[in-house]
Design an enzyme around this catalytic site. Structure first.
Site, short mmCIF file in Angstrom:
data_model
loop_
_atom_site.label_atom_id
_atom_site.label_comp_id
_atom_site.label_asym_id
_atom_site.label_seq_id
_atom_site.Cartn_x
_atom_site.Cartn_y
_atom_site.Cartn_z
N PRO A 43 0.45 -38.63 21.91
CA PRO A 43 -0.31 -37.82 21.64
C PRO A 43 0.37 -36.34 21.54
O PRO A 43 0.87 -36.52 22.92
CB PRO A 43 -1.90 -38.38 22.45
CG PRO A 43 -1.73 -39.22 22.48
CD PRO A 43 0.13 -39.59 22.74
N LYS A 44 -0.03 -35.54 21.40
CA LYS A 44 0.42 -34.17 22.05
C LYS A 44 -0.52 -33.74 22.30
O LYS A 44 -1.80 -32.34 22.56
CB LYS A 44 0.72 -32.98 20.63
CG LYS A 44 1.37 -31.46 20.88
CD LYS A 44 1.43 -31.11 19.68
CE LYS A 44 2.38 -29.59 19.70
NZ LYS A 44 1.31 -29.03 20.99
N VAL A 45 -1.16 -33.92 23.83
CA VAL A 45 -1.56 -33.04 25.43
C VAL A 45 -1.56 -31.79 25.60
O VAL A 45 -0.41 -31.32 25.86
CB VAL A 45 -1.19 -34.61 25.93
CG1 VAL A 45 -2.56 -34.38 27.21
CG2 VAL A 45 -1.10 -35.70 25.88
N GLY B 204 -2.40 -32.44 18.10
CA GLY B 204 -1.78 -32.89 17.22
C GLY B 204 -1.29 -34.21 17.72
O GLY B 204 -1.25 -35.27 18.70
#
Length: 560
Positions: free
Chosen positions: A124-126, A279
């Site tokens: 996940p794009k944290v 994202g």
């Protein structure tokens, strides 16, 4: 993703908005003014963000307007020698530079990027604030803000107060440099439904404040890089998990195709997570040594962002439409933008009063999102153009007839009444364009003049073929047999659907003969509503139309 990461991302690839953007047709003087004003605002927001962690603007809006500024600069040849905002660094050098990530706009570009790479993992794009953690002799020695990727601010004292960040490590991590994202822990956060919640700014605010913040206790960290760590990615994950960084192991999955990435991206987008995210990130386990890392040169890692919940769109023009009652509605025509899977070109502003309250002019930039059933809506005005030239709205007709009769003053409202009547009489295939053709060619006198047209006359209408004229004539002839209630709807009698359904009448004479007390007994009818209906029935124009319809042998208006 921090704001500074957004700057370096732009050096590698344009965001989706930039791909859609169209260069404005401005003279040089206006371009310089527009760019200058937006640049000053972005600099002010950015300064406030880095001084207090809260600039008063959402992260999403900041990113999109910053990209719009870069687009304008490219359009007018200013980007090469003019930086949109100052890039804050810091006194503390990073042992290993932050590279940033390349932004990919869709699955096709992701597939192309993945084609020549192996041992790929998706994460996940944290959404948080990037940080470097430096461990020496097993102890946390430094925590450095991302800054400009080469140097940043000393966040060690603040990070020491975050319980979720391990203060001691051992084994291969004893002397290590980790990069990750400090984020605000969430309970069951579903990105699709809840969005970013401005979590990034809350994290930055807690780290920037001179005084300690209770928010620090709610922060956690997602490690996304271990420079000089084991070559085997799975081993990295295991060691990080054992050292007190469990999330990276839980949310890192091996992938071999863009289809797998897309499926996982959708799952994370719609599933409860302990963080906000914007994202996914795909990275290759094979990466160069840390000493070769440079800002903007992370070729082994790329991001595929979620579609934005809101998007900014430039207003091309303002359109006005006049309804059958004379009410003016306002629509903003936009430079097309993508929202979810919809290409949005127009958005409803509302009434003239609402338009004036919004103060929207061509050249302004709007924040738009999708409401229920995917209908575009305006959330706010993101940016106002320096040129405030607004079109003059049409005046509401003062014609006492309510525009049942044609006149130059009534033209827009009369057309709207024609469209309304055609729909209520179920004249399928007869829309606004055809009504405009017919009324102009045959100089309609009133709302139902089309009923008197012969087939020969319809054939003489410019743009109407012989076959279509014949079909129209048959439709117009058949509509004479429509029941009374359809004609009442076409005339726009001021009754609710519930009241109309309870009305037991077969022809116009029966409606005209209903006494006041009987009207008041119907559902939804009181004294005021009854007075309104009786006034409508007594209008000379309505009486004249009813008589004309009877003469044209319309069944519902003929005397029994």
């Amino acid at each position: 993703m921090t704001r500074i990461r957004g700057i370096f991302g732009a050096l590698m690839t344009c965001m989706t908005f930039a791909a859609q953007a169209v260069c404005p047709a401005w003279p040089e003087a206006r371009a310089a003014e527009e760019i200058s004003q937006l640049q000053k605002q972005i600099e002010a927001w950015n300064t406030a963000y880095w001084q207090s962690g809260n600039s008063g603007v959402s992260d999403e809006k900041f990113d999109q307007l910053n990209e719009q500024l870069r687009t304008w600069q490219r359009c007018f040849g200013k980007a090469a020698h003019e930086s949109p905002i100052p890039v804050p660094g810091g006194a503390m050098l990073h042992p290993v530079a932050h590279t940033g990530v390349r932004k990919l706009k869709d699955r096709q570009s992701l597939a192309q990027w993945m084609a020549a790479k192996t041992d790929l993992w998706v994460q996940p794009k944290v959404d948080g604030v990037a940080v470097t953690l430096v461990y020496r002799a097993g102890k946390l020695a430094q925590a450095i803000s991302r800054g400009n990727g080469l140097s940043g601010e000393d966040w060690t004292a603040k990070v020491m107060q975050i319980p979720a960040v391990p203060k001691k490590v051992d084994g291969l991590l004893t002397d290590s440099v980790l990069q990750g994202e400090l984020f605000l822990r969430q309970e069951g956060h579903i990105q699709e439904k809840m969005g970013g919640m401005n979590a990034r700014a809350k994290v930055a605010g807690a780290l920037q404040r001179k005084t300690n913040s209770v928010v620090l206790s709610r922060l956690s960290i997602f490690i996304w890089a271990w420079a000089g760590g084991p070559a085997q990615f799975a081993q990295k994950l295991t060691l990080l998990q054992k050292a007190g960084f469990p999330l990276v192991a839980e949310y890192s999955l091996p992938v071999k195709s863009s289809a797998e990435v897309e499926a996982q991206r959708q799952r994370w987008f719609t599933s409860p997570l302990p963080f906000t995210s914007d994202g996914v990130v795909v990275r290759s386990a094979k990466e160069p040594e840390g000493k070769y890392w440079q800002p903007g040169e992370g070729s082994w890692v790329a991001a595929w962002k979620y579609p934005p919940a809101t998007q900014i769109a430039e207003v091309k023009s303002i359109d006005f439409t006049v309804g059958r009652t004379g009410k003016v509605a306002v629509v903003a025509v936009l430079e097309p933008v993508m929202l979810d899977d919809k290409r949005v070109r127009r958005v409803n502003v509302g009434s003239l009063k609402r338009w004036q309250e919004w103060d929207i002019a061509p050249g302004d930039t709007l924040n738009i999102s999708l409401a229920g059933q995917g209908i575009p809506r305006i959330d706010s005005v993101a940016w106002r153009s320096t040129a405030r030239t607004k079109p003059q709205p049409p005046e509401r007709s003062s014609d006492a007839s309510g525009c049942y009769w044609a006149s130059s003053e009534c033209q827009p409202q009369f057309l709207a009444r024609l469209v309304w009547a055609g729909r209520k009489l179920q004249l399928k295939g007869v829309g606004e364009g055809l009504w405009r053709q017919l009324s102009k060619a045959h100089e309609f006198q009133h709302l139902f003049s089309w009923l008197a047209l012969s087939e020969a006359q319809l054939r003489q209408t410019p743009g109407v073929s012989t076959e279509r004229a014949s079909l129209l004539w048959h439709k117009f002839d058949l509509v004479k047999q429509q029941p009374l209630k359809q004609w009442l709807l076409a005339l726009a009698i001021p009754l609710s659907q519930k009241t109309l359904a309870a009305l037991e009448v077969q022809n116009w004479a029966q409606v005209a003969a209903i006494p006041t007390r009987e009207w008041q007994r119907l559902p939804g009818m009181g004294k005021e509503k009854t007075s309104q209906v009786l006034h409508w029935l007594a209008e000379p124009q309505i009486i004249a139309l009813a008589q004309w319809l009877a003469e044209e042998n319309v069944a519902a208006f003929k005397s029994q």
